[in-house]
Write a protein that holds these residues in place. Structure first.
Motif, PDB file in Angstrom:
ATOM      1  N   MET A  33      -5.101  14.664  -0.572  1.00 56.54           N
ATOM      2  CA  MET A  33      -3.966  13.736  -0.584  1.00 56.54           C
ATOM      3  C   MET A  33      -3.228  13.751   0.752  1.00 56.54           C
ATOM      4  O   MET A  33      -2.896  12.697   1.308  1.00 56.54           O
ATOM      5  N   ASP A  88     -10.649  -0.002   3.095  1.00 56.46           N
ATOM      6  CA  ASP A  88      -9.271  -0.062   2.613  1.00 56.46           C
ATOM      7  C   ASP A  88      -8.791  -1.505   2.508  1.00 56.46           C
ATOM      8  O   ASP A  88      -8.170  -1.909   1.518  1.00 56.46           O
ATOM      9  N   ASP A 140      -2.177   2.346  -2.796  1.00 54.98           N
ATOM     10  CA  ASP A 140      -2.585   3.493  -1.994  1.00 54.98           C
ATOM     11  C   ASP A 140      -3.369   4.513  -2.821  1.00 54.98           C
ATOM     12  O   ASP A 140      -4.399   5.024  -2.366  1.00 54.98           O
ATOM     13  N   TYR A 146      -7.248   5.742  -2.366  1.00 55.78           N
ATOM     14  CA  TYR A 146      -7.565   7.169  -2.215  1.00 55.78           C
ATOM     15  C   TYR A 146      -8.577   7.631  -3.266  1.00 55.78           C
ATOM     16  O   TYR A 146      -9.560   8.308  -2.942  1.00 55.78           O
ATOM     17  N   PHE A 165      -5.377  12.146   3.415  1.00 57.75           N
ATOM     18  CA  PHE A 165      -5.401  10.691   3.259  1.00 57.75           C
ATOM     19  C   PHE A 165      -4.153  10.063   3.868  1.00 57.75           C
ATOM     20  O   PHE A 165      -4.229   9.046   4.571  1.00 57.75           O
TER      21      PHE A 165
END
Length: 306
Positions: free
Chosen positions: A123, A200, A210, A214, A126
Motif C-alpha cells: 500500500m 492505471d 485508487d 491497487y 503504491f
C-alpha cells in the motif's frame, strides 16, 4: 634469394585467388576460439562447484553434529561423518521443549507478520509510485533513512510501548512491531514504477478508484516481487532470535530459535540438540524457497528495471 622465394610461395599457397583471408587461418582461429570457450566453460564450472560446496558444507556439518556424541565432536570437530551415531539431539529437542507449540508460534509469527508486511508495504509503495502528492519524495527519503537505523537501536522504546499496551507474551506483541519494512517498501516501489501507467489510466476510465487500481491492477502484476519479498522476510522472521526472546519470557510464547537457547547454559552447550533444532527449523524455509524460487529469481531480476 631462395628464402624469399619460399616465403612468397607459402604466402601464395595460403592466399586464395580472390584475395579473401586464408581458410587455413580461419580454421586455426576457430580452433583457438573453441578451445578458449571450452576452457572458459570449465573454469565457470569449477567456480560454480566451489561456490556450491562453500554453501552446502556448513549444512552438512550441521547435520553431522546433530547425530554425533560430544566426545566424538570434540575429538575431531572438522570431520563430517560421525564415528558414533546418536539420536540424542533429536530426542532432546522433542522431549525437553514443547516442540509443537514452538513450531506453531514460529509459523504464526513469521507467516502472520510477513502477510501484514506485504499488505502494508505494498500500500505504501503504491502511494509512493503511482500517486502524486506534496512531500512524496521527502517521505520516501525518510523511509530510506530508516534502513540505516538498526532494529536494536529502537528495541528499548518499542519494548516499553509493548509493555504499556499489555502485549508482552502475546502474538500482538510479536507481530505488530515487525509488520512493516523499509526494504520491502523500497523494492515494491521500484517494481511498481516500471509497470505501464496506461494500466492505471484505462482502469480509471472505467470508473476504478485508487484502491481498485491497487488491488485489481497493480498487485496481480506484482506477483514475482511479492513472492521474492515473501521469501526474504519470512526467512528473516523465521530465524529472528532477538525480538521473540525479548518480548516473551514464557516458553509457551517463544519461537523455536529463541527456545533453543535452553540448550546453552553455564553448565555447557548441548551441540547435538542445538544443531538438531536448527536443522528442523530450516526445513520449512527450504520448502518455501523450492516452491517459490521461480518467482523469487524473477522478482529480484526485474526489480528496478525501467
Amino acid at each position: 634469394m631462395a628464402t624469399s622465394q619460399m616465403i612468397t610461395r607459402r604466402a601464395a599457397a595460403d592466399t586464395p585467388p580472390d584475395g579473401s583471408p586464408s581458410l587455413h587461418m580461419d580454421h586455426r582461429l576457430r580452433t583457438a576460439l573453441r578451445i578458449g570457450g571450452r576452457l572458459g566453460a570449465a573454469i565457470s564450472w569449477v567456480v560454480v562447484v566451489a561456490g556450491a560446496a562453500a554453501i552446502v558444507l556448513p549444512f552438512v556439518w550441521m547435520l553431522s553434529v546433530a547425530f554425533r556424541t560430544s566426545p566424538d565432536l570434540y575429538a575431531d570437530p572438522a570431520r563430517l561423518w560421525p564415528n558414533h551415531w546418536t539420536l540424542h539431539g533429536v530426542r532432546a529437542v522433542l522431549d525437553q521443549l514443547p516442540f509443537t507449540r514452538l513450531i506453531m508460534n514460529t509459523f504464526v509469527f513469521a507467516g502472520g507478520t510477513t502477510v501484514l508486511l506485504l499488505l502494508f508495504d505494498s500500500m505504501t509503495a503504491f502511494a509512493l509510485a503511482r500517486l502524486r502528492f506534496r512531500g512524496q519524495n521527502l517521505l520516501f527519503l525518510a523511509i530510506l533513512a530508516t534502513l540505516m537505523v538498526p532494529f536494536q537501536v529502537t528495541l528499548v522504546p518499542v519494548f516499553l510501548t509493548i509493555y504499556h499496551l499489555g502485549w508482552l507474551n502475546s502474538y500482538m506483541g510479536l507481530i505488530v512491531p515487525r509488520a512493516t519494512s523499509a526494504l520491502g517498501i523500497f523494492l515494491l516501489r521500484q517494481f511498481f514504477l516500471q509497470l505501464p501507467r496506461e494500466l492505471d489510466e484505462a482502469a480509471r476510465i472505467d470508473g476504478a478508484g485508487d484502491f481498485t487500481v491497487y488491488w485489481r491492477i497493480i498487485l496481480p502484476n506484482a506477483k514475482p516481487i511479492l513472492a521474492a519479498l515473501f521469501i526474504i522476510q519470512f526467512s528473516a522472521l523465521w530465524n529472528d532470535f532477538l525480538w521473540p526472546l525479548v518480548i516473551s519470557n514464557q516458553t509457551r510464547m517463544q519461537t523455536l530459535p529463541a527456545a533453543l537457547t535452553l540448550f546453552s547454559s553455564q553448565s555447557g552447550v548441548d551441540h547435538a540438540a542445538l544443531m538438531a533444532g536448527a536443522a528442523i527449523s530450516l526445513t520449512p524455509l527450504a520448502v518455501a524457497f523450492l516452491l517459490l524460487q521461480r518467482y523469487f529469481v524473477q522478482g529480484v531480476a526485474t526489480t528496478g528495471i525501467k
